[in-house]
Write an enzyme that holds these catalytic residues in place. Structure first.
Site, PDB file in Angstrom:
ATOM      1  N   LYS A   3       1.839  -1.202   7.637  1.00 24.95           N
ATOM      2  CA  LYS A   3       2.238  -1.221   6.345  1.00 24.95           C
ATOM      3  C   LYS A   3       3.596  -0.606   6.351  1.00 24.95           C
ATOM      4  CE  LYS A   3      -1.295  -2.963   4.346  1.00 24.95           C
ATOM      5  NZ  LYS A   3      -1.132  -4.363   3.440  1.00 24.95           N
ATOM      6  N   SER A  34       0.978  -1.314  -0.015  1.00 26.28           N
ATOM      7  CA  SER A  34      -0.071  -0.020  -0.153  1.00 26.28           C
ATOM      8  C   SER A  34       1.060   1.165  -0.013  1.00 26.28           C
ATOM      9  CB  SER A  34      -1.076   0.128   1.227  1.00 26.28           C
ATOM     10  OG  SER A  34      -1.517   1.361   1.308  1.00 26.28           O
ATOM     11  N   TYR A  54      -2.751   0.725  10.669  1.00 23.84           N
ATOM     12  CA  TYR A  54      -2.551   0.399   9.184  1.00 23.84           C
ATOM     13  C   TYR A  54      -1.335   1.060   8.588  1.00 23.84           C
ATOM     14  CZ  TYR A  54      -3.739  -0.349   3.998  1.00 23.84           C
ATOM     15  OH  TYR A  54      -3.889  -0.711   2.670  1.00 23.84           O
TER      16      TYR A  54
END
Length: 259
Positions: free
Chosen positions: A149, A132, A145
């Site tokens: 990530k 991502s 997140y």
């Protein structure tokens, strides 16, 4: 790629990858925590469904053992499964642990199971990790997140730096907005980041096509959104300016939410 495994392939980017590789003639193992979704995609493309949790080392080992037996080996493993939770520093520990398990440890479990079979095999093997753009930049509204990530990108970098000379090609897929259930849920919950990302969101099939084209080379970063490279360069060259711009966005989200 003749023998491919895709995790998180019951929908979204994973399903699009599975469909694209099958269309190109590959034999594909479709993995998802949702067994019905995995079987649906596998049935559509003539693939093999294996249900399981990407955050479970036992399930990942079972997936790889099954794929190896059914396909006679694995040429490309797409470690694609991921989860997104909104939250900040108050996010409960259990949520942090779940997100870390799926977004980071799943890739560790894949490499533990595959590298003894892959390294020094005489033929290059390819590991695609879906990271991502949040792993290169950040995602306002989700501490878990953003952090996990970043960790996933760091692990992909470490694998590439450590094993490239032994036949391992590691690539990191870093899309920004993609029209998946993950983005839809963010919009429905009123996420400012999701709303912003939706403006330039790509179809999962577009991302899959770019990935397929990128497999002809060995470039580490696969960036479906061209603007992400510019943002990444700015973040590295002028972090204060970058962080100031991100905080401006955050203040805008807060004003919008309070109006």
């Amino acid at each position: 790629m003749k023998r491919v495994v895709v995790t998180g392939a019951g929908g979204g980017i994973g399903a699009a990858l599975a469909r694209r590789f099958a269309a190109d003639g590959a034999r594909v193992v479709v993995n998802d925590l949702n067994g019905d979704a995995a079987r649906s995609v596998a049935g559509e493309i003539g693939g093999i469904a294996v249900s399981g949790d990407a955050a479970s080392e036992a399930d990942v080992q079972h997936l790889i053992d099954t794929a190896w037996t059914e396909l006679g080996g694995i040429d490309l493993f797409c470690s694609n499964a991921g989860v997104l939770s909104s939250g900040d520093e108050t996010t409960p520990d259990a949520q942090w642990q779940r997100d870390f398990g799926v977004n980071v440890m799943s890739h560790v479990y894949v490499s533990r199971a595959l590298l003894p079979r892959w390294l020094d095999s005489g033929e290059p093997k390819r590991l695609l990790i879906t990271v991502s753009a949040a792993g290169l930049l950040t995602l306002l509204g989700s501490a878990t997140y953003s952090v996990t990530k970043h960790a996933a990108l760091a692990y992909a970098e470490w694998l590439r730096a450590t094993y490239a000379h032994r036949g391992l090609i590691v690539q990191a897929l870093c899309p920004q907005g993609v029209r998946t259930d993950m983005l839809t849920r963010g919009n429905e919950s009123g996420s400012g980041s999701a709303s912003l990302l939706a403006e330039g969101a790509l179809a999962p099939e577009t991302v899959a096509d770019l990935v397929a084209d990128s497999l002809d080379g060995e470039g580490f970063l696969i960036l479906p959104h061209a603007e992400v490279e510019g943002y990444y360069r700015l973040r590295a060259s002028d972090p204060d300016r970058w962080l100031g711009g991100m905080n401006k966005l955050q203040r805008g989200f807060e004003r919008q939410a309070s109006s």
